[in-house]
Design a protein around this motif. Sequence first.
Motif, mmCIF file in Angstrom:
data_model
loop_
_atom_site.group_PDB
_atom_site.id
_atom_site.type_symbol
_atom_site.label_atom_id
_atom_site.label_comp_id
_atom_site.label_asym_id
_atom_site.label_seq_id
_atom_site.Cartn_x
_atom_site.Cartn_y
_atom_site.Cartn_z
ATOM 1 N N PHE A 16 4.032 -18.100 56.825
ATOM 2 C CA PHE A 16 4.025 -18.417 58.272
ATOM 3 C C PHE A 16 4.836 -19.914 58.459
ATOM 4 O O PHE A 16 4.650 -20.579 57.680
ATOM 5 C CB PHE A 16 2.485 -18.667 58.822
ATOM 6 N N SER A 17 5.632 -19.664 59.273
ATOM 7 C CA SER A 17 6.624 -21.206 59.626
ATOM 8 C C SER A 17 6.643 -21.372 61.113
ATOM 9 O O SER A 17 6.455 -20.259 61.844
ATOM 10 C CB SER A 17 7.839 -20.584 58.934
ATOM 11 N N LEU A 18 6.598 -22.577 61.342
ATOM 12 C CA LEU A 18 6.945 -23.084 62.962
ATOM 13 C C LEU A 18 8.256 -23.916 62.681
ATOM 14 O O LEU A 18 8.854 -24.333 61.778
ATOM 15 C CB LEU A 18 5.970 -23.974 63.021
ATOM 16 N N PRO A 19 8.859 -24.102 63.909
ATOM 17 C CA PRO A 19 10.171 -24.821 64.434
ATOM 18 C C PRO A 19 9.832 -26.356 63.825
ATOM 19 O O PRO A 19 8.801 -26.909 64.097
ATOM 20 C CB PRO A 19 10.368 -24.692 65.658
ATOM 21 N N GLY A 20 10.745 -26.931 62.988
ATOM 22 C CA GLY A 20 10.512 -28.137 62.787
ATOM 23 C C GLY A 20 10.012 -28.082 61.275
ATOM 24 O O GLY A 20 9.897 -29.353 60.664
ATOM 25 N N VAL A 21 9.752 -27.091 60.535
ATOM 26 C CA VAL A 21 9.353 -27.098 59.437
ATOM 27 C C VAL A 21 10.316 -26.739 58.510
ATOM 28 O O VAL A 21 11.060 -25.616 58.549
ATOM 29 C CB VAL A 21 7.906 -26.329 59.190
ATOM 30 N N PHE A 22 10.339 -27.349 57.187
ATOM 31 C CA PHE A 22 11.421 -26.918 56.018
ATOM 32 C C PHE A 22 11.061 -25.350 55.802
ATOM 33 O O PHE A 22 9.957 -25.199 55.335
ATOM 34 C CB PHE A 22 11.335 -27.853 54.988
ATOM 35 N N GLY A 23 11.818 -24.544 55.620
ATOM 36 C CA GLY A 23 11.607 -23.179 55.223
ATOM 37 C C GLY A 23 11.529 -22.332 56.561
ATOM 38 O O GLY A 23 11.011 -21.301 56.472
ATOM 39 N N HIS A 24 11.624 -22.533 57.717
ATOM 40 C CA HIS A 24 11.122 -21.962 58.924
ATOM 41 C C HIS A 24 12.293 -20.713 59.125
ATOM 42 O O HIS A 24 13.496 -20.859 58.950
ATOM 43 C CB HIS A 24 11.278 -22.818 60.347
ATOM 44 N N LYS A 25 11.746 -19.569 58.926
ATOM 45 C CA LYS A 25 12.413 -18.250 59.170
ATOM 46 C C LYS A 25 13.259 -18.219 57.974
ATOM 47 O O LYS A 25 14.441 -17.143 57.873
ATOM 48 C CB LYS A 25 13.232 -18.339 60.360
ATOM 49 N N GLN A 26 13.377 -18.487 56.888
ATOM 50 C CA GLN A 26 14.178 -18.448 55.707
ATOM 51 C C GLN A 26 13.394 -18.864 54.329
ATOM 52 O O GLN A 26 12.372 -19.425 54.279
ATOM 53 C CB GLN A 26 15.398 -19.384 55.711
ATOM 54 N N PHE A 27 13.826 -18.167 53.228
ATOM 55 C CA PHE A 27 13.360 -18.365 51.965
ATOM 56 C C PHE A 27 14.440 -19.300 51.339
ATOM 57 O O PHE A 27 15.424 -18.807 51.003
ATOM 58 C CB PHE A 27 13.238 -17.210 51.009
ATOM 59 N N ASP A 28 14.462 -20.485 51.305
ATOM 60 C CA ASP A 28 15.273 -21.430 50.771
ATOM 61 C C ASP A 28 15.701 -21.268 49.560
ATOM 62 O O ASP A 28 14.925 -20.919 48.692
ATOM 63 C CB ASP A 28 14.779 -22.943 50.968
ATOM 64 N N PRO A 29 17.124 -21.177 49.227
ATOM 65 C CA PRO A 29 17.615 -20.808 48.106
ATOM 66 C C PRO A 29 17.457 -21.657 46.793
ATOM 67 O O PRO A 29 17.144 -21.394 45.742
ATOM 68 C CB PRO A 29 19.102 -20.737 48.427
ATOM 69 N N GLY A 30 17.058 -23.122 47.206
ATOM 70 C CA GLY A 30 16.752 -23.892 46.544
ATOM 71 C C GLY A 30 15.436 -23.579 45.858
ATOM 72 O O GLY A 30 15.107 -23.861 44.424
ATOM 73 N N THR A 31 14.433 -23.323 46.746
ATOM 74 C CA THR A 31 12.973 -23.010 46.365
ATOM 75 C C THR A 31 13.023 -21.778 45.762
ATOM 76 O O THR A 31 12.314 -21.625 44.561
ATOM 77 C CB THR A 31 12.307 -22.728 47.779
ATOM 78 N N GLN A 32 13.938 -20.744 46.086
ATOM 79 C CA GLN A 32 13.960 -19.538 45.194
ATOM 80 C C GLN A 32 14.376 -19.868 43.871
ATOM 81 O O GLN A 32 13.793 -19.426 42.868
ATOM 82 C CB GLN A 32 15.008 -18.752 45.783
ATOM 83 N N LEU A 33 15.258 -20.833 43.581
ATOM 84 C CA LEU A 33 15.715 -21.057 42.199
ATOM 85 C C LEU A 33 14.619 -21.645 41.522
ATOM 86 O O LEU A 33 14.322 -21.330 40.242
ATOM 87 C CB LEU A 33 16.987 -21.904 42.214
#
Length: 353
Positions: A181-198
């Motif tokens: 679940f994500s909201l505007p203004g929060v890191f990772g909103h609408k995406q799976f951040d590639p750094g987090t993936q790694l």
Amino acid sequence: MLSLPSQLILRNESLFEEGRWALVNPTDADVFNELRDYNITGLHQFHDVYKQAENTSKFQQVFSASFNLEQIKSKEAFDGAIIYLPKAKQQLEMLIANLAELVKDGGQLLIVGENKAGIKSVSKLLEKVGENANKIDGAKHCGLVCVEVSAAMVAKTKAFDIKKYGVKRTYSVNGQELTVFSLPGVFGHKQFDPGTQLLLQQFEPRSDKLLNMKGQVLDFACGTGIIGTYLAKMNAKIKITMSDVSALAVYCSEQTLKLNSVEGSVIASDGMKEVNLTFDHVISNPPFHTGVHTNYSITQQFIAQAHKQTRPRGSLNIVANKFLPYTEVLQATYFRAKTLVSTNKYNIYEAAK
């Protein structure tokens, strides 16, 4: 020193002489100490400024992901509110919709922000809740834009509900499905951040790194909660704590835990000031921005504090953009520190106490 938007607000201090006012997400707590004895409430989505203002100012301060009149002592609608322009346009839309319900019919809703942050484009957003939005002042490379709230226009929209601004997405994390679940203004909103993936690739389901993890684990700067939720879902031996400075991130992480039927605690904290536990493992994709400005000190302070709150033989794993200068800080702080993975964009670091 006061931020430029706060300086512009003080230049228009006469606004506060009549009625009840709210300052929403001020970027610095000192603005409250510069204001005279007006009827002002601070509304905060960021815990650092909230705590500073609560500890040093005479005005009521409220910390929450969204706001309602039940949180305010008098429970009466505001005569006016000033929102500090956030980085994300969708977060501003959410704040305008929220605050428009808290300002009385004919009251004033204003946005203050720097020109380079996009203050010149906010009039159209304000005109969703009132007519004839206009810039009432400009100085110090900032603007102050105002609209008179129309209760009739606000009533045409559904009652404010923060959940309707949220997005649920299901991602594959090392072959395991996770709903976030994500909201505007929060890191990772609408995406799976590639750094987090790694970073999470180092904790594959059958890996020793994941299977050997136990005890208390901290997901620092948790954002949407994807890291902590994945670890707790894949390893029942750990107790996960998540922390973030943002009330919106805390809300998102709580929702992500629920969506995945995972238990964990989520704490609002400026750095690790409110995190009182000690940990066997700390993991993070730490921030390096304060608003629109790069700020390396956030992670440097976190590394030092994480070391203090890590148990003997405990460990730390972080992902960072390759240009960020964290190698020397880790090596100077921990007994052992090394780079686990290096790509053309990111480094994954591991350190042991």
